[in-house]
Design a protein around this motif. Structure first.
Motif, PDB file in Angstrom:
ATOM      1  N   HIS A 187     -10.518   6.157   4.037  1.00  0.00           N
ATOM      2  CA  HIS A 187     -10.231   5.708   2.900  1.00  0.00           C
ATOM      3  C   HIS A 187      -8.780   5.068   2.826  1.00  0.00           C
ATOM      4  O   HIS A 187      -8.273   4.035   2.160  1.00  0.00           O
ATOM      5  N   THR A 188      -8.081   5.290   3.824  1.00  0.00           N
ATOM      6  CA  THR A 188      -6.828   4.513   4.177  1.00  0.00           C
ATOM      7  C   THR A 188      -7.071   3.272   4.778  1.00  0.00           C
ATOM      8  O   THR A 188      -6.433   2.218   4.388  1.00  0.00           O
ATOM      9  N   ARG A 189      -8.086   3.238   5.623  1.00  0.00           N
ATOM     10  CA  ARG A 189      -8.489   1.825   6.117  1.00  0.00           C
ATOM     11  C   ARG A 189      -9.090   0.990   5.269  1.00  0.00           C
ATOM     12  O   ARG A 189      -8.564  -0.157   5.167  1.00  0.00           O
TER      13      ARG A 189
ATOM     14  N   THR B 152       0.839  -1.222   0.092  1.00  0.00           N
ATOM     15  CA  THR B 152       0.024  -0.061   0.158  1.00  0.00           C
ATOM     16  C   THR B 152       0.798   0.979   0.018  1.00  0.00           C
ATOM     17  O   THR B 152       0.470   2.290  -0.219  1.00  0.00           O
TER      18      THR B 152
ATOM     19  N   THR C 259       0.893   2.795  10.525  1.00  0.00           N
ATOM     20  CA  THR C 259      -0.513   3.148   9.898  1.00  0.00           C
ATOM     21  C   THR C 259      -1.337   1.999   9.579  1.00  0.00           C
ATOM     22  O   THR C 259      -2.590   1.672   9.823  1.00  0.00           O
TER      23      THR C 259
ATOM     24  N   LEU D  12       2.042   2.264   2.691  1.00  0.00           N
ATOM     25  CA  LEU D  12       1.741   3.128   3.806  1.00  0.00           C
ATOM     26  C   LEU D  12       2.960   2.606   4.977  1.00  0.00           C
ATOM     27  O   LEU D  12       3.651   1.688   4.769  1.00  0.00           O
TER      28      LEU D  12
ATOM     29  N   VAL E 251      -7.282   6.981  11.797  1.00  0.00           N
ATOM     30  CA  VAL E 251      -6.960   6.524  10.655  1.00  0.00           C
ATOM     31  C   VAL E 251      -7.857   7.130   9.761  1.00  0.00           C
ATOM     32  O   VAL E 251      -9.311   6.802   9.790  1.00  0.00           O
TER      33      VAL E 251
ATOM     34  N   LYS F 187      -8.295   1.005   2.038  1.00  0.00           N
ATOM     35  CA  LYS F 187      -7.205   0.614   1.213  1.00  0.00           C
ATOM     36  C   LYS F 187      -6.307  -0.438   1.978  1.00  0.00           C
ATOM     37  O   LYS F 187      -6.029  -1.408   1.270  1.00  0.00           O
TER      38      LYS F 187
END
Length: 327
Positions: free
Chosen positions: A33-35, A13, A19, A15, A30, A37
């Protein structure tokens, strides 16, 4: 089906490992959209992602001192998405843990609190490229082993300066085990303000104990208070020993601080339960645990660490157990 590791997902990812760990553990800090992903990447891996597992070793009873450090490590590890395997208690002190740590399945890293092993054992563990951090090292750690401790010299120096300013010149020192690094640092801090005045502690005013507990503090203080020219103040290796010293003074009809001042080190709960309350040096015990987790996280993410030996500031806490030297 293979379980995707946090490192796998971080690489996929783009990240950070921290994270990814927070996203997988459902923590609030968090972005959504990051979660998503991270969760999608975990699904594409065809398995459930695993968090890092940290082996936390404290070969001592989890009293207020060690308990504070262990609790803060556990809380900080949770925030970083780490799981913790705890090995605590005196029974673990003599077991050959370090040499087997890199071969233990499912263990990714370790935090070692006051490890009893020699520096050579830490060097051997480092040479196997196993990530670990030492908290409150017993011996001087190798240069490139990551360690966090309190500023023992500065704290001891501040305490002795306080006593010197109150007029104390004959100060009894109750030290801890002679082979402990922290004992050397505190002793140097105690001696420095006296040396600046052209004084050195007389040999009859110094005692060292094999285990820094209340009972040993009591017996050492009895000896100090029975010398012909007894000290006007006593500094103890820790607060528990200061409790023992206060008991010894009371048995001899000495009032604290009118007849003898007594001070400790650590600022654990007992220091505020005494009458009078204890002058002591506050160690940032919880922050030591949190810092250890932060440093370990950086090791796991392969960050460059410039400050390998981190010392956290101590603070002199003046209370009622110290006063002007008795004339």
């Amino acid at each position: 089906m293979r379980r995707a590791s946090v490192r796998d997902l971080a690489a996929q990812t783009g990240l950070s490992i921290a994270t990814v760990s927070r996203a997988l553990n459902g923590q609030a800090n968090v972005a959504e959209h990051t979660r998503q992903k991270v969760l999608e990447a975990a699904g594409q891996k065809g398995g459930q992602a695993t968090s890092r597992v940290v082996y936390l070793r404290c070969p001592y009873v989890l009293t207020d001192y060690f308990g504070l450090i262990v609790s803060s490590v556990a809380e900080a590890a949770e925030l970083h998405g780490f799981s913790v395997v705890l090995n605590a208690g005196e029974a673990a002190r003599n077991s050959d843990v370090l040499s087997s740590l890199p071969d233990r399945p499912g263990i990714d890293a370790a935090i070692l609190i006051l490890p009893p092993e020699p520096a050579s054992a830490l060097t051997a563990l480092r040479d196997r490229r196993f990530p670990f951090v030492v908290v409150d090292p017993r011996v001087s750690p190798p240069r490139d082993v990551v360690a966090v401790s309190a500023a023992h010299f500065a704290g001891a120096r501040a305490l002795m300066t306080h006593l010197v300013e109150l007029g104390h010149r004959r100060v009894g020192i109750i030290g801890g085990p002679r082979e402990w690094l922290v004992n050397d640092n505190r002793l140097a801090g105690y001696v420095a303000p006296l040396a600046e005045m052209g004084l050195l502690p007389a040999p009859e005013l110094m005692r060292f104990v094999p285990e820094p507990n209340e009972e040993n503090g009591y017996h050492a203080a009895r000896e100090l208070l029975d010398v012909a020219d007894r000290p006007t103040a006593i500094v103890a290796f820790n607060d528990k020993m200061a409790v023992g010293a206060t008991r010894a003074a009371g048995e001899r009809g000495l009032r604290v601080p009118d007849d003898v001042s007594i001070a400790g080190f650590d600022d654990i709960d007992v220091s505020r339960a005494m009458q009078p309350m204890l002058t002591t040096v506050r160690q940032p015990l919880a922050e030591m645990g949190r810092m250890a987790v932060t440093l370990l996280s950086r090791l796991l993410e392969r960050h460059e660490l410039d400050a390998l030996h981190v010392e956290l500031a101590t603070e002199l806490v003046v209370r009622g157990s110290t006063g002007p030297a008795a004339v």
